[in-house]
Motif scaffolding. Structure first.
Motif, PDB file in Angstrom:
ATOM      1  N   THR A 187      18.966   8.800 -15.955  1.00  0.00           N
ATOM      2  CA  THR A 187      18.494   8.733 -16.886  1.00  0.00           C
ATOM      3  C   THR A 187      17.272   9.542 -17.204  1.00  0.00           C
ATOM      4  N   PHE A 188      16.185   9.336 -15.141  1.00  0.00           N
ATOM      5  CA  PHE A 188      15.122  10.180 -14.804  1.00  0.00           C
ATOM      6  C   PHE A 188      15.535  11.097 -15.227  1.00  0.00           C
ATOM      7  N   PHE A 224       9.631  12.938 -11.570  1.00  0.00           N
ATOM      8  CA  PHE A 224      11.025  11.850 -11.389  1.00  0.00           C
ATOM      9  C   PHE A 224      10.561  10.378 -10.176  1.00  0.00           C
ATOM     10  N   GLY A 225      10.148  11.039  -9.581  1.00  0.00           N
ATOM     11  CA  GLY A 225       9.344  10.432  -8.183  1.00  0.00           C
ATOM     12  C   GLY A 225       8.853   9.218  -8.740  1.00  0.00           C
ATOM     13  N   LEU A 226       7.938   9.372 -10.092  1.00  0.00           N
ATOM     14  CA  LEU A 226       6.924   8.539 -10.353  1.00  0.00           C
ATOM     15  C   LEU A 226       8.266   7.729 -11.559  1.00  0.00           C
ATOM     16  N   LEU A 227       8.128   8.306 -12.149  1.00  0.00           N
ATOM     17  CA  LEU A 227       8.904   7.085 -13.157  1.00  0.00           C
ATOM     18  C   LEU A 227      10.327   6.184 -12.540  1.00  0.00           C
ATOM     19  N   SER A 252       0.953  -1.186   0.016  1.00  0.00           N
ATOM     20  CA  SER A 252       0.168   0.425   0.137  1.00  0.00           C
ATOM     21  C   SER A 252       1.416   1.160   0.307  1.00  0.00           C
ATOM     22  N   GLY A 253       2.125   1.326   1.253  1.00  0.00           N
ATOM     23  CA  GLY A 253       2.887   2.461   1.083  1.00  0.00           C
ATOM     24  C   GLY A 253       3.243   2.928  -1.107  1.00  0.00           C
ATOM     25  N   TYR A 254       3.726   1.945  -1.013  1.00  0.00           N
ATOM     26  CA  TYR A 254       3.968   1.977  -3.104  1.00  0.00           C
ATOM     27  C   TYR A 254       2.939   2.869  -3.068  1.00  0.00           C
ATOM     28  N   TRP A 255       1.994   2.388  -3.485  1.00  0.00           N
ATOM     29  CA  TRP A 255       0.300   2.988  -4.048  1.00  0.00           C
ATOM     30  C   TRP A 255       0.609   4.023  -3.078  1.00  0.00           C
ATOM     31  N   ILE A 256       0.172   4.522  -2.018  1.00  0.00           N
ATOM     32  CA  ILE A 256       0.182   6.378  -2.261  1.00  0.00           C
ATOM     33  C   ILE A 256       1.758   6.752  -2.339  1.00  0.00           C
ATOM     34  N   ALA A 257       2.786   6.470  -2.267  1.00  0.00           N
ATOM     35  CA  ALA A 257       3.731   7.212  -3.100  1.00  0.00           C
ATOM     36  C   ALA A 257       3.791   7.076  -4.354  1.00  0.00           C
ATOM     37  N   VAL A 258       2.839   6.308  -5.161  1.00  0.00           N
ATOM     38  CA  VAL A 258       2.480   6.549  -6.549  1.00  0.00           C
ATOM     39  C   VAL A 258       1.454   7.797  -6.673  1.00  0.00           C
ATOM     40  N   GLY A 259       0.408   7.950  -6.161  1.00  0.00           N
ATOM     41  CA  GLY A 259      -0.979   8.747  -6.046  1.00  0.00           C
ATOM     42  C   GLY A 259      -0.272  10.107  -5.745  1.00  0.00           C
TER      43      GLY A 259
END
Lengths: 175, 467
Positions: free
Chosen positions: B111-112, B413-416, B28-35
Motif C-alpha cells: 500500500t505504501f 515511504f519510510g515515514l508511512l 529514541s531510535g524510532y524517533w531518530i528514524a522518523v526525524g
C-alpha cells in the motif's frame, strides 16, 4: 417467558467442541446446535464439521460485482468514446476493443473487490451493536459457546458446560 | 540450529503480548528514524517547490529526456508493491503457512509503495495542476481522456491496485484490530473500536471473513500482474528502440516480485531486530523468503538476457546500438552494477551459512534493490539518450533537484511505514495463533520423545572395536 443468553468460556477447542457435540445430541432438551454461536480467537478448520453447514453468500456478491464492473466499465468507456464520433479517428474504430479490454478488466476487479467487501461487512453482521456477553478473553486465548435459551433450560446448559471443564460462565437476560 | 518456522508451544497470550508491546512506547531510535525520514521528505518538498516555480529544466529534464529518474523511480515503487501480493495473496491461496508472521508488513509495504509511486507521475508532469487530465473526467468541451493511451491505463490500474490492496490490508487486519481494541486505552481504544467494526470472533464472522479474504486474494493476483504489465506498456507500446519489446510485461512483473522480495528481507531483519520478533520472524522463515527471492532473481535474469538476445538476434540496427551503448556507453558503469547486483549477487543465496546470517542478508537485500532501481533507470534513460534521431542524441545526468525528490520518496515511504508499525500490528496475531495451533496438533510429544534423533543417542556398535 424470560429468555437468557448463556456464554461458556473454554480453555480450548476440544472442550468447546465436546460441549457442542452434546448439544447436538439434545442433551439439553429443547436446545438445538443451530442456536450455537461459537466465538474464537482463530477460525478452527473443522468448525463446519461441528456446527454444520451455515450459509455465507460472499461469492455470489463477488460474482455480481465482477459482472457489474465489467459491464459498467465497458459501457462507460464506450459511451465516453462515442462522444468522439464527430472527430477524426485516424482509421481506428470509435470503440477500440484491445485498449478497452484493459480498462474493463481493471473495473471488473475493482468492483469485484468492492462488492466482496460490502458483502463481508453485511454478511458478517459487522457495524452492528456488539453482541451481548462479549468477553475479551475470546480475543486472547479462550473459546466461547453462546446460546440463547429459555430460563428453565439455562441451568441444564450450564451443567453441560461444567461437565466439559468450562473456565467461566456468563449470562444475562434477553432485553 | 533453528529448524522450525515457529515454536509451536508458544502461548497465544504471549503472541498478543509481544505484538502489542511492539506498538507501545517508541524508543529514541524510532524517533531518530522518523526525524531522518521527515528531513528527507522536507528536502524533497523544497526541491519540488523550486521545480514547480522554475520548471522541469532545473531537474535537467529537457527534450529528449522527458522521462528520467522520476519515471524510473515510479516503476521501482510500483514493483516494490508486488511484495505484499506475492507473500500475502499467492502464498495464502497455496496454504503456505510460513508466510503468516511476515505477510502483514509486506501488505503494508504494498500500500505504501503505491502511495509513493502515485506521486511520481504527478511530479514529472511539471504542470502538476493538470494531473486530473488522466482521470476519466469530461471537459467542458465534451472531451474525455484518450482511453487508448497506456498513461490513462496507468491511472486506472494504480487506482484499482491502491484501493484493492488497501482494502485487502484492512480486511486482513480486522480480527487483530479487535485484539488491539480489547487491550488499548484512551484514543487508541476509540480508534480501534471504530476500525474493528464490532468484530467479536463469532463463527459467522469468521466464515464470511475467510471467504471474503480468499476472494480478495484471488482478485489481487491478476491485478498485480496487470498493473505492472500496464506500466511496461508505457514503454512496450511505443516504437522506441530498447522499449518496443514483447517480453517487457513478464520482465517487469519478475523485476517487481524480485525487488518486493528483497524489500521484505530488509524489513524482516529490521523489524526482527528492533521489535525483538525473534520468535515470529525466525531464521527458517527468512531462509524460505530468501530461496523464493533467489528463484525470482533467476527468472528476472533469464528475462533480461532473453531481451538482449532478441535484440542481438533480431538485428534491428537501433536496438543493437542501444544494447551496445548500455555495455560500453556513458551509462555502462550503472548497467554493469545492475547486472552484478541483480544477477551475480543472488548466487550468495546459494550458501546456507549466508542465507541464515542476518547482517549479510540485510546488506545483500539492499544491494538487490539498488540493482533493481538501476535496472529501471537503465530502461528509461539510455533509450532516450540514443533514440532514432542522431541529432537528438544527448547524454543527460540528473540534477540535484531530481535526486532530492527521489531520495525524498524513500523518506516518505519510510515515514508511512514507521507510523504504521506503531499504530497497527506489524505481525498478524490471529494468523500466528492459527499457525501455532495447526503445528501443535501435528506434533505428538510422545512420538517425538520416542523417535527423534538426539545427541545423547547410543553410538553404533562396530564388529571390530580394536580398529
Amino acid at each position: 417467558m424470560t429468555r437468557r443468553i448463556v456464554l461458556g468460556l473454554f480453555k480450548d477447542f476440544d472442550q468447546a467442541f465436546a460441549a457442542i457435540a452434546e448439544i447436538r445430541e439434545h442433551k439439553v432438551p429443547g436446545v438445538s446446535v443451530d442456536d450455537v454461536i461459537l466465538k474464537s480467537p482463530i477460525e478452527h478448520p473443522e468448525v463446519e464439521e461441528v456446527l454444520g453447514e451455515r450459509p455465507a453468500h460472499v461469492p455470489k456478491f463477488t460474482l455480481a460485482g465482477a459482472i457489474f464492473g465489467m459491464t459498467f466499465g465497458f459501457l462507460f468507456l464506450a459511451s465516453a468514446q462515442a462522444t468522439f464520433l464527430v472527430q477524426p479517428q485516424g482509421g481506428k474504430p470509435v470503440v477500440p476493443l484491445p485498449s478497452n479490454f484493459v480498462l474493463t478488466y481493471e473495473m471488473l476487479i475493482l468492483f469485484g473487490v468492492l462488492f466482496t467487501l460490502v458483502s463481508f461487512i453485511v454478511g458478517a453482521g459487522l457495524f452492528r451493536r456488539r453482541p451481548p456477553l462479549y468477553s475479551e478473553m475470546i480475543s486472547l486465548d479462550q473459546v466461547g459457546v453462546m446460546l440463547e435459551v429459555e430460563e428453565e433450560q439455562a441451568e441444564a446448559l450450564k451443567e453441560l458446560f461444567r461437565r466439559h471443564k468450562v473456565v467461566e460462565i456468563r449470562e444475562e437476560a434477553v432485553r | 540450529m533453528q529448524t522450525k518456522d515457529i515454536n509451536e508451544q508458544i502461548a497465544w497470550a504471549k503472541i498478543n503480548k509481544d505484538v502489542l508491546r511492539s506498538m507501545e512506547n517508541p524508543r529514541s531510535g524510532y524517533w531518530i528514524a522518523v526525524g531522518i525520514c521527515v528531513a528527507m521528505v522536507l528536502v524533497a518538498i523544497l526541491a519540488e517547490i523550486y521545480q514547480y516555480n522554475a520548471g522541469l529544466g532545473v531537474g535537467n529534464l529537457n527534450w529528449p529526456h522527458m522521462w528520467d529518474l522520476y519515471i524510473a523511480t515510479f516503476i521501482f515503487w510500483i514493483g516494490m508493491s508486488h511484495s505484499g501480493t506475492l507473500l500475502s495473496a499467492i502464498l495464502h491461496i497455496v496454504h503456505a503457512d510460513w508466510r503468516k508472521p511476515i505477510y502483514r508488513f509486506a501488505e503494508a509495504m504494498t500500500t505504501f509503495s503505491l502511495m509513493t509511486a502515485a506521486l511520481f507521475p504527478v511530479l514529472h508532469l511539471g504542470r502538476v495542476w493538470n494531473m486530473y487530465w488522466v482521470l476519466p473526467y469530461v471537459s467542458d468541451r465534451g472531451l474525455w481522456p484518450n482511453f487508448r493511451s497506456p498513461l490513462i491505463w496507468d491511472a486506472f490500474a494504480i487506482f484499482t491496485y491502491l484501493t484493492s490492496s488497501a482494502l485487502f490490508l484492512y480486511v486482513g487486519m480486522i480480527p487483530d484490530l479487535a485484539i488491539c481494541r480489547d487491550n488499548a486505552h484512551g484514543w487508541r481504544r476509540k480508534l480501534y473500536t471504530v476500525l474493528s467494526l464490532g468484530w467479536a470472533g463469532t463463527d459467522r464472522q469468521w466464515r464470511h471473513f475467510r471467504k471474503a479474504y480468499l476472494l480478495m486474494a484471488c482478485f489481487l493476483i491478476p491485478l498485480a500482474v496487470s498493473v505492472h504489465s500496464i506500466v511496461s506498456s508505457d514503454f512496450a507500446m511505443s516504437i522506441m528502440p530498447g522499449w518496443h519489446v514483447t517480453t517487457f510485461p513478464p520482465y517487469f512483473v519478475a523485476g517487481a516480485l524480485y525487488s518486493g522480495c528483497a524489500a521484505i528481507i530488509t524489513l524482516f531483519v529490521l523489524l526482527r531486530y528492533f521489535f525483538r520478533f525473534e520468535e515470529y520472524m525466525t531464521i527458517p522463515i527468512l531462509e524460505k523468503t530468501v530461496k523464493l527471492t533467489f528463484a525470482i532473481a533467476m527468472v528476472w535474469s533469464y528475462l533480461w538476457i532473453i531481451e538482449f538476445l532478441a535484440a542481438w538476434y533480431g538485428g534491428h540496427k537501433a536496438d543493437v546500438e542501444i544494447l551496445v551503448s548500455k555495455f560500453t556507453g556513458p551509462y555502462s558503469p550503472f548497467f554493469i552494477t545492475m547486472i552484478f547486483c541483480g544477477t551475480v549477487l543472488p548466487f550468495t543465496l546459494a550458501f546456507e551459512r549466508l542465507r541464515r546470517h542476518l547482517p549479510t542478508m540485510f546488506v545483500v537485500s539492499l544491494l538487490f534493490n539498488l540493482g533493481m532501481w538501476l535496472e529501471r533507470w537503465m530502461i528509461v534513460t539510455p533509450t532516450l539518450a540514443q533514440a532514432y534521431h542522431p541529432f537528438a542524441w544527448n547524454v543527460m545526468w540528473p540534477s540535484v533537484v531530481q535526486w532530492a525528490i527521489v531520495f525524498g520518496s524513500f523518506g516518505w515511504f519510510g515515514l508511512l511505514f514507521l507510523v504504521f508499525v506503531k499504530i497497527f500490528p506489524s505481525v498478524s496475531m490471529y494468523e500466528v495463533k492459527e499457525m501455532v495451533y495447526h503445528r501443535r496438533r501435528h506434533v505428538v510429544e510422545e512420538l517425538a520423545v520416542k523417535y527423534h534423533r538426539r545427541a545423547g543417542d547410543p553410538q553404533p556398535v562396530t564388529d571390530n572395536p580394536g580398529t
